[in-house]
Design an enzyme around this catalytic site. Structure first.
Site, PDB file in Angstrom:
ATOM      1  N   GLU A  60      44.876  41.990  36.153  1.00  0.00           N
ATOM      2  CA  GLU A  60      44.991  42.914  35.016  1.00  0.00           C
ATOM      3  C   GLU A  60      46.297  43.706  35.058  1.00  0.00           C
ATOM      4  O   GLU A  60      46.907  43.966  34.020  1.00  0.00           O
ATOM      5  CB  GLU A  60      43.792  43.869  34.959  1.00  0.00           C
ATOM      6  CG  GLU A  60      42.518  43.238  34.395  1.00  0.00           C
ATOM      7  CD  GLU A  60      41.789  42.360  35.390  1.00  0.00           C
ATOM      8  OE1 GLU A  60      42.134  42.381  36.588  1.00  0.00           O
ATOM      9  OE2 GLU A  60      40.850  41.637  34.974  1.00  0.00           O
ATOM     10  N   HIS A 127      30.104  45.944  32.867  1.00  0.00           N
ATOM     11  CA  HIS A 127      30.390  45.189  31.642  1.00  0.00           C
ATOM     12  C   HIS A 127      29.885  45.956  30.420  1.00  0.00           C
ATOM     13  O   HIS A 127      29.569  45.364  29.399  1.00  0.00           O
ATOM     14  CB  HIS A 127      29.730  43.804  31.685  1.00  0.00           C
ATOM     15  CG  HIS A 127      30.341  42.884  32.693  1.00  0.00           C
ATOM     16  ND1 HIS A 127      30.095  42.992  34.031  1.00  0.00           N
ATOM     17  CD2 HIS A 127      31.212  41.847  32.556  1.00  0.00           C
ATOM     18  CE1 HIS A 127      30.776  42.048  34.682  1.00  0.00           C
ATOM     19  NE2 HIS A 127      31.463  41.346  33.805  1.00  0.00           N
TER      20      HIS A 127
END
Lengths: 324, 416
Positions: A60, A127
């Protein structure tokens, strides 16, 4: 025109912007051959090729870093976070590199970071998060949170064309649950402007993202009881449409803020403070909040349901406020 | 003039240029120390004394179209790329005329349009993915550019370093990372940070070329880095250049560096890059005393003017703090295309969206790496050829051994 879902609207925005401007490139994990974990970029690799749809390693920090670098070349990269929770992995790039670049040395960063956020789909603690306030708190970033397919497309287009870094937080609960017909022609939705989703005289309920659906449902229930709520969909959290909120509060004199983010440090606190500072005399009751619990997002359905704000929580708070 | 044979020849003018920039960096550094003692420097002062050859020799390999991002001790690189001493002086004195208008200090500034310099941030490692992205973006636009940044020995242990190097390798980005091994991460020696003698060894994990060079020998630094830069420009992928040098002061002005063994300072003092280069220039008759004196006078005159300019710059107006958080039309964003745009639009850009995995990843697959779908996917990596080319550059290792000298670490992908 057939109605399209929010995820389809997002794909249309990317496709149309890539067609319009070759400076628009996509970068992220599994966005090419696979088309993205939620299929937001499906078909775009085949259409635009390897150079414009870049599958990356699981990195990321490198995704955001590379996007910044490409933006310095005058490109307009759109980086996907597979789940917004993972933006924590590149927090430093976001808050120290991206956000401060223009202010510190006049290096504009015309990039977009988009991806799914939010709960209600039993994704568990990693999530399901709503990371908006980490970035709303960081000057230099813009943060948008659409609740409709129309806005998701229009805000994403505005974000791509903006000269500043914009975070598009797409609530995954809405990806395939909201659907509408979209205009055939090119359109944008301005960043920094809220939308009045329902007019009402008795109180204002400000919300955004998936909670807009819950709030509108609550407003219908309240209407049956004779309480007319005005529902504001904030759409953008940074820069916040403070004037839009104040304008509504000056008419209804009562304000409830509903958000899926946790209570402490959520945007409701900022809105309450703003109204206190600028419209205290207008208030006929306290500014109330309906939010998630101050806890991580739990996994098991009854736990998550208890954690998240429900329609009944909104109606209960609205009734309480209406009594003032 | 009796110059040794150089793969990348340097003219007399260029050789004197290298001296000028190294000496200017040193004199500027010493000027800043005087200003610090006069309380004119706001905040910390980070010296690059002892590291001038690394900073100047690497940056000097870049062309105008190339991009760089300095770290805190790369004042030399900034001067080579066209910034003036006044810019650095005003940054340290937090003046309104500084490139950041007082919003940031030190080497934290850049210039996207003319000099192609990206500003660093204080967090180490983050420039590596960023400069990888600048390289990817430049390639996308069809520019034959190379990007470069530096990182200290300490910074190679960050996650951002790893993510950036790996992405650069996977993308075969035209990017050169200079590991400026100055032996100390603040107060911690290299050996305590990394169990490797050569930090260049880290490149093996990324399957990219690497080089070790004596960082206090400016000609060697130039030759080695030039090899890496031109290789990257040809599309042969990123490289890591370890330049072994020594931080001759503390981390910053406040730090007396008492933790450094005195003999270590002695060792490196005897290898001072400027004194060594002066000897080099004299022995090879590149210059004489007169030329040296001229350069010194030029630097003295320039620094005097630059200092006067910087000291006359006022502190910024307080309200400047409110401005520029967002770009509100103050910048025009334009990509500089050097290739036909049609190549990037359908139908020309369209591809079959499918992976090819040539050996299926098994142990008996024959050693071919999975075909990389990077832009230059058609080219297969040629580790042997790359290694041979790199090995052709001869430089002397800082430890005196030639076996550790410049070499490529591009090796076959499968190691067992």
């Amino acid at each position: 025109m057939a109605p399209v879902t929010m995820i389809e609207a997002i794909r249309e925005a990317l496709d149309e912007e890539m067609q319009r401007d070759p400076a628009v490139v996509l970068i992220g994990e599994d966005i090419g051959v696979y088309g993205g974990a939620f299929k937001a970029t499906e078909g775009l690799l085949a259409k635009y090729g390897w150079e414009r749809v870049i599958d990356t390693p699981i990195s990321e920090t490198a995704i955001i870093g590379a996007a910044v670098g490409m933006s310095y070349q005058g490109l307009r990269p759109v980086a996907e976070m597979q789940f917004m929770d993972f933006i924590a992995c590149c927090f430093n790039q976001m808050v120290n590199f991206v956000a401060k670049s223009h202010y510190r040395w006049g290096g504009p960063v015309p990039m977009v970071v988009r991806g799914p956020c939010g709960g209600g789909v039993h994704g568990g603690p990693f999530h399901s998060q709503n990371p908006e306030m980490w970035f709303v708190h960081t000057p230099g970033l813009k943060v948008v949170c659409p609740s409709t397919a129309y806005d998701a497309k229009g805000l994403l287009k505005s974000a791509i064309r903006d000269n500043n870094p914009v975070l598009c937080l797409e609530h995954k609960f809405l990806y395939r649950r909201v659907k509408e017909e979209l205009p055939a022609e090119d359109y944008t939705v301005p960043i920094g402007k809220l939308a009045v989703r329902r007019t009402g005289r008795d109180l204002t309920i400000a919300t955004y993202g998936a909670m807009t659906l819950h709030t509108l449902e609550a407003a219908e229930e309240l209407a049956m009881e004779g309480i007319e709520a005005e529902v504001l969909d904030l759409r953008t959290l940074a820069p916040l449409d403070r004037e839009g909120i104040l304008e509504s509060v000056r008419r209804t004199h009562k304000l409830l803020v509903v958000h899926e983010d946790v209570k402490t440090g959520g945007v409701a606190g900022e809105i309450a403070a703003t109204v206190n500072e600028q419209a205290f005399e207008e208030l006929d009751g306290p500014v109330l909040r309906v939010t998630s619990l101050d806890a991580p997002v739990p996994f098991s359905p009854p736990l998550e349901e208890h954690f998240l704000p429900q329609v009944a929580d909104v109606t209960r708070a609205a009734r309480e406020l209406a009594r003032y | 003039m009796e110059l040794p044979e150089m793969k990348y020849p340097l003219s007399r003018e260029q050789l004197l240029d290298l001296y000028y920039f190294m000496r200017l960096t040193r004199e500027l550094d010493e000027q800043l120390v005087r200003l610090f003692r006069q309380n004119k420097v706001v905040g910390g002062l980070y010296s690059s004394i002892g590291q001038e050859a690394t900073s100047v020799g690497t940056a000097y390999t870049l062309e105008k179209r190339d991009w760089m991002a300095p770290m805190i001790r790369n004042v030399g690189g900034l001067l080579v790329k066209g910034f003036r001493p006044r810019d650095i002086l005003m940054q340290y004195m937090a003046r309104s005329g500084s490139p950041t208008g007082g919003k940031d200090g030190t080497s934290h500034f850049g210039d996207l349009q003319e000099r192609h310099v990206v500003s660093p941030i204080s967090m180490l490692g983050d420039l590596i993915p960023v400069m990888t992205g600048v390289a990817m973006g430049g390639r996308y636009l069809g520019q034959k550019l190379v990007t470069m940044t530096w990182i200290g020995d300490g910074g190679t242990s960050t996650g951002a370093f790893h993510e950036g190097m790996n992405l650069a390798a996977a993308q075969r980005a035209p990017f050169v990372c200079v590991v400026e091994n100055n032996q100390w991460a603040y107060s911690t020696p290299v050996a305590r940070q990394v169990p490797l003698h050569d930090l260049a060894e880290r490149a093996r994990a990324y399957g990219i070329a690497s080089y070790v060079v004596d960082g206090n020998d400016v000609v060697a630094v130039y030759q080695t880095t030039k090899e890496a830069v031109e290789r990257a420009r040809r599309g042969e992928g990123p490289a890591l250049v370890e330049s072994k040098t020594m931080r001759m002061k503390g981390h910053a002005q406040h730090d007396a560096a008492v933790y450094v063994p005195p003999e270590m300072f002695e060792y490196w003092k005897a290898r001072d890059p400027i004194a060594r280069y002066e000897t080099w220039l004299t022995e090879r008759k590149v210059w004489d005393k007169k030329t040296k004196a001229e350069i010194e006078r030029r630097i003295e005159r320039e620094l005097k003017e630059e200092l006067e300019f910087a000291e006359n710059s006022p502190l910024p107006e307080p309200e400047v703090a409110e401005r520029g958080v967002y770009c509100e039309g103050c910048h025009t964003i334009e990509a500089r295309w050097e290739r036909p745009i049609e190549q990037l639009q359908p139908p020309k850009a369209s591809v079959q969206a499918a992976w090819t995995v040539s050996d299926f990843g098994g142990t008996n697959g024959g050693g071919a790496a999975a075909k990389a779908h990077a832009p230059e996917a058609a080219e297969e990596t040629k580790p042997a050829a790359v290694a041979a080319k790199a090995a052709a550059v001869s430089t002397r290792g800082a430890n005196g051994g030639t076996k550790r000298s410049a070499r490529a670490a591009a090796r076959p992908k499968r190691r067992r």
